[in-house]
Structures are given as C-alpha cells and as structure tokens.
Scaffold this motif. Structure first.
Motif, mmCIF file in Angstrom:
data_model
loop_
_atom_site.group_PDB
_atom_site.id
_atom_site.type_symbol
_atom_site.label_atom_id
_atom_site.label_comp_id
_atom_site.label_asym_id
_atom_site.label_seq_id
_atom_site.Cartn_x
_atom_site.Cartn_y
_atom_site.Cartn_z
ATOM 1 N N ARG A 215 5.001 -7.210 -0.611
ATOM 2 C CA ARG A 215 6.258 -6.756 -0.009
ATOM 3 C C ARG A 215 7.097 -8.011 0.229
ATOM 4 O O ARG A 215 6.767 -8.835 1.069
ATOM 5 C CB ARG A 215 6.013 -6.026 1.319
ATOM 6 C CG ARG A 215 5.559 -4.588 1.151
ATOM 7 C CD ARG A 215 5.069 -4.005 2.478
ATOM 8 N NE ARG A 215 6.060 -4.008 3.537
ATOM 9 C CZ ARG A 215 6.975 -3.050 3.723
ATOM 10 N NH1 ARG A 215 7.017 -2.022 2.895
ATOM 11 N NH2 ARG A 215 7.823 -3.105 4.729
ATOM 12 N N ASN B 186 11.503 -2.090 1.490
ATOM 13 C CA ASN B 186 10.996 -0.715 1.516
ATOM 14 C C ASN B 186 11.337 0.099 0.274
ATOM 15 O O ASN B 186 11.571 1.312 0.356
ATOM 16 C CB ASN B 186 11.512 -0.009 2.774
ATOM 17 C CG ASN B 186 11.080 -0.728 4.036
ATOM 18 O OD1 ASN B 186 10.012 -1.325 4.071
ATOM 19 N ND2 ASN B 186 11.922 -0.689 5.048
ATOM 20 N N SER B 187 11.374 -0.553 -0.876
ATOM 21 C CA SER B 187 11.681 0.121 -2.138
ATOM 22 C C SER B 187 11.068 -0.675 -3.291
ATOM 23 O O SER B 187 10.546 -1.776 -3.095
ATOM 24 C CB SER B 187 13.195 0.226 -2.336
ATOM 25 O OG SER B 187 13.804 0.880 -1.251
ATOM 26 N N TYR C 204 15.878 -1.578 -6.881
ATOM 27 C CA TYR C 204 16.590 -1.309 -5.635
ATOM 28 C C TYR C 204 17.436 -2.507 -5.254
ATOM 29 O O TYR C 204 16.960 -3.645 -5.226
ATOM 30 C CB TYR C 204 15.632 -0.987 -4.490
ATOM 31 C CG TYR C 204 16.369 -0.551 -3.232
ATOM 32 C CD1 TYR C 204 16.860 0.751 -3.120
ATOM 33 C CD2 TYR C 204 16.608 -1.439 -2.195
ATOM 34 C CE1 TYR C 204 17.566 1.157 -1.991
ATOM 35 C CE2 TYR C 204 17.312 -1.035 -1.065
ATOM 36 C CZ TYR C 204 17.779 0.255 -0.969
ATOM 37 O OH TYR C 204 18.491 0.643 0.140
ATOM 38 N N THR D 220 24.487 -0.534 -0.197
ATOM 39 C CA THR D 220 23.489 -0.059 -1.156
ATOM 40 C C THR D 220 24.158 0.242 -2.490
ATOM 41 O O THR D 220 25.228 0.859 -2.536
ATOM 42 C CB THR D 220 22.800 1.221 -0.654
ATOM 43 O OG1 THR D 220 22.324 1.021 0.674
ATOM 44 C CG2 THR D 220 21.629 1.589 -1.554
ATOM 45 N N SER E 176 20.551 2.348 -7.446
ATOM 46 C CA SER E 176 19.220 1.927 -7.008
ATOM 47 C C SER E 176 18.243 3.092 -7.047
ATOM 48 O O SER E 176 18.633 4.264 -6.916
ATOM 49 C CB SER E 176 19.278 1.391 -5.577
ATOM 50 O OG SER E 176 20.037 0.210 -5.504
ATOM 51 N N SER F 5 15.022 5.178 -5.252
ATOM 52 C CA SER F 5 14.919 5.702 -3.893
ATOM 53 C C SER F 5 14.040 4.809 -3.019
ATOM 54 O O SER F 5 13.199 4.054 -3.507
ATOM 55 C CB SER F 5 14.339 7.116 -3.914
ATOM 56 O OG SER F 5 13.021 7.104 -4.410
ATOM 57 N N THR F 6 14.251 4.911 -1.723
ATOM 58 C CA THR F 6 13.397 4.238 -0.762
ATOM 59 C C THR F 6 12.166 5.091 -0.509
ATOM 60 O O THR F 6 12.008 6.180 -1.065
ATOM 61 C CB THR F 6 14.142 4.007 0.555
ATOM 62 O OG1 THR F 6 14.518 5.276 1.095
ATOM 63 C CG2 THR F 6 15.401 3.168 0.339
ATOM 64 N N TYR F 7 11.276 4.619 0.365
ATOM 65 C CA TYR F 7 10.067 5.368 0.687
ATOM 66 C C TYR F 7 10.377 6.782 1.159
ATOM 67 O O TYR F 7 9.615 7.716 0.933
ATOM 68 C CB TYR F 7 9.277 4.654 1.788
ATOM 69 C CG TYR F 7 8.665 3.336 1.368
ATOM 70 C CD1 TYR F 7 8.586 2.954 0.038
ATOM 71 C CD2 TYR F 7 8.182 2.460 2.321
ATOM 72 C CE1 TYR F 7 8.032 1.754 -0.328
ATOM 73 C CE2 TYR F 7 7.616 1.244 1.964
ATOM 74 C CZ TYR F 7 7.544 0.898 0.634
ATOM 75 O OH TYR F 7 6.996 -0.296 0.275
ATOM 76 N N SER F 8 11.507 6.945 1.857
ATOM 77 C CA SER F 8 11.829 8.253 2.422
ATOM 78 C C SER F 8 12.037 9.313 1.353
ATOM 79 O O SER F 8 11.960 10.511 1.635
ATOM 80 C CB SER F 8 13.090 8.153 3.285
ATOM 81 O OG SER F 8 14.186 7.696 2.502
ATOM 82 N N GLY G 82 11.733 -6.113 -2.198
ATOM 83 C CA GLY G 82 11.066 -4.883 -2.611
ATOM 84 C C GLY G 82 9.575 -5.100 -2.790
ATOM 85 O O GLY G 82 9.016 -6.124 -2.396
#
Length: 344
Positions: free
Chosen positions: A140, A154-155, A160, A180, A184, A186-189, A313
């Motif tokens: 990370r 977080n991507s 991203y 942003t 890009s 997506s993020t973890y969400s 990332g």
C-alpha cells in the motif's frame, strides 16, 4: 487585480495619496475550477504543481470540498496513517466475507503491516507491506506532497488518480479539497462482499449542510460533533460498522476532530505504525527551517514536474524486489492523465 488604489473620490486632488496605497494582492490562476494563489516572492510565479489529479481536462475531473474543524496538519496526518484502515474503517470486516482477490483481503488478513519510508522530491512516501499466502508482497503506497497534499492508497495503483489538499482556513479549521479523475478505477467501497452485499460503513458521499454566508458556513457535513456524527449504535452492536458511522471520510473526521482543534502532542507516544507521520513532520520542519535560515525554497516549490511522479495505491511485487524499484515500474505502466494547461 494588483491591489492598487485607483481613486479617492472623497479627498480633494491636492490631498490625494492613492498612489501610495495598496491592498494585499496575490497572482492567481485557474485550473479545473480551482483558483490557485501564489503567496511567495518569486517573480514571475512558478508553474502550478503537476499533481496528476488536477492535470486532467475539466470534464474529466471531479472536485469536492468538505470542511473539517481541526488543525490542517492534524487532519492531514490521518490521511498518511495506513494501519488505522484495518480497524477504524474495516474493523467489522472478516476475511471469510471477502473474495480471495478482494482489495481489502490483505488488510483484513493482517491488520499490523510493516513499513518502508522515503524522503522524495515531492515530500515523503511510505510503503506498508504484508506477505501474502503465495509469498508475494502486498504493498500500500501513499504520499505526502508539499506543502499540504496527500494521495491515499485505497485503490488499485494502476488506474486510480486522486489527491486531497488540506488547506488551512485558520488554526482550527481546514478546507479539504478532493480531486478525482473520472476515468479512475473504483475504490474499495465499490467492491461488494462475497455475498454481493455492499461493504457497510463505506457509503460513497458526504452529505453537506446548506451553505451560509458566514466565514465557516460552507461545505459543512451534516454528520458532525453536535449530533455524534450520526453514529448508528445498533450497527455497532451487530458488528456491521466498526464505528457506527456510515462513511469512511466521516469516520476520519470524527477521530481527528474529537482530538480537539489542536491536539496536545505532549501526551503523544508515537509507535512503529506512526513512522510516516513522524517523517512528514520532520520533512516539513526541515523545509521551514531551510527557508527561514538559508532562503532555500521547499521541495517542489519551483519544480512542478516532480509531483508528476507521485502516485498511490495497492500492488503486488516479488519479495525479492526493492519497493522503490517496484514503485517505479508500476508508475511507468500505470494509466496516466493527459495533462491540460492552467488558465491565467
């Protein structure tokens, strides 16, 4: 626009002294709806920093503002601390709930990563790493960019592009600028659980109050200290959301604001997981001291191109590969923004 007084209509001409009166004025330029102000002494001002998220065409860039009620550096430090993610944000997530290739899997499998740090031309960088079951290293990577920007990890590193500016309004109020790139990944969400349900506590948007005209009246979250950040205690009891707060950004907001407007660092005990925070503080202090004592400009102030190499990332690399070598390889192969110029 230079701050020059142009007229004194209530003063007789022989008493006029408008040519000796100036208001403070700073050169400014615009990129993607953000107005950048240069407050230094160099003339002409240096070009804008080439922060990748702000180099995209306006139609491909999303910009959001959120106000946080604490000191800017206190707020920023939450964004360069990585191990809290496995607790504050993903504390209720269990490994068996995730697909094997879910980007949160390595964080949930091992919530106490190890670290590598580096001073960089743009500021500081860290790599938090964990050994995967197949022997590879899950990295990370995140950055602090002088003087007040972060890139969180977080991507997926490959696609991203985002950045956050932690802009001080005063000693105890900060305006957070989130940029942003629309292209890009997506993020973890954006990744559901194995059962198809969304990750609880990873709501995508911060709900804002209506703007008012007072100094602190803009971009204020609805969830705030006065309403306990809308904590859902039942979601906590059911272990659905570790904090009971439905959005990652607001979980951070609750923690950093509840430390007080300016936290008392005399009570601090920094540990191994705080290495990036300590290194960034030192980097800022060194830059400020060098400017004061030697007139030396801070990293990146006159070299906007150094920010172009800052990327964040997650990625995997062989255990034998140096983390900085792996970083450079992934930067070279990543999806990049096609830069556009700023408008004066």
């Amino acid at each position: 626009v230079t701050g020059r007084c142009v007229d004194m209509p209530n003063v007789p001409p022989e008493q006029d002294f408008k040519d000796r009166v100036h208001a403070k004025a700073y050169p400014a330029c615009e990129r993607n709806g953000l107005i950048w102000v240069y407050m230094g002494i160099q003339s002409p001002p240096p070009p804008l920093p080439m922060i990748e998220a702000n180099m995209a065409p306006a139609e491909d860039c999303v910009i959001r503002f959120i106000q946080r009620e604490c000191n800017w550096l206190q707020a920023l430090e939450g964004d360069i601390d990585t191990s809290h993610f496995g607790f504050l944000h993903a504390g209720s997530v269990q490994l068996e709930q995730l697909d094997e290739n879910h980007p949160l899997a390595h964080t949930v499998r091992n919530r106490a990563p190890q670290y590598r740090m580096a001073d960089t031309p743009w500021g500081t960088s860290y790599g938090a790493y964990r050994t995967e079951p197949d022997g590879q290293i899950a990295w990370r990577i995140a950055n602090f960019l002088m003087p007040c920007w972060t890139q969180n990890p977080n991507s997926d590193f490959s696609n991203y592009v985002g950045a956050r500016g932690w802009i001080p309004m005063d000693d105890t109020h900060t305006m957070v600028v989130q940029m942003t790139w629309k292209k890009s990944g997506s993020t973890y969400s954006g990744r559901p659980l194995k059962n198809g349900k969304p990750l609880a506590g990873f709501a995508p948007e911060v709900e804002l109050m209506a703007n008012t005209t007072d100094w602190y009246g803009r971009f204020r979250p609805v969830a705030r200290a006065e309403n306990d950040y809308q904590i859902d205690r039942e979601a906590q009891r059911r272990n659905e959301i570790y904090t009971g707060i439905t959005m990652v950004f607001m979980q951070d907001q609750a923690v950093t604001e509840s430390m007080g407007g300016i936290t008392d660092h005399e009570f601090e005990h920094l540990g191994p997981s705080d290495q990036m925070v300590a290194r960034t503080r030192r980097r800022l202090l060194q830059a400020a001291t060098a400017l004061r004592d030697e007139g030396r400009t801070p990293p990146g102030a006159t070299e906007p191109e150094v920010f172009w190499q800052a990327r964040s990332g997650t990625f995997h690399a062989a255990a034998s590969q140096d983390w900085q070598d792996a970083y450079r390889e992934h930067v070279a192969s990543a999806l990049r923004v096609v830069a556009v110029p700023a408008k004066a």
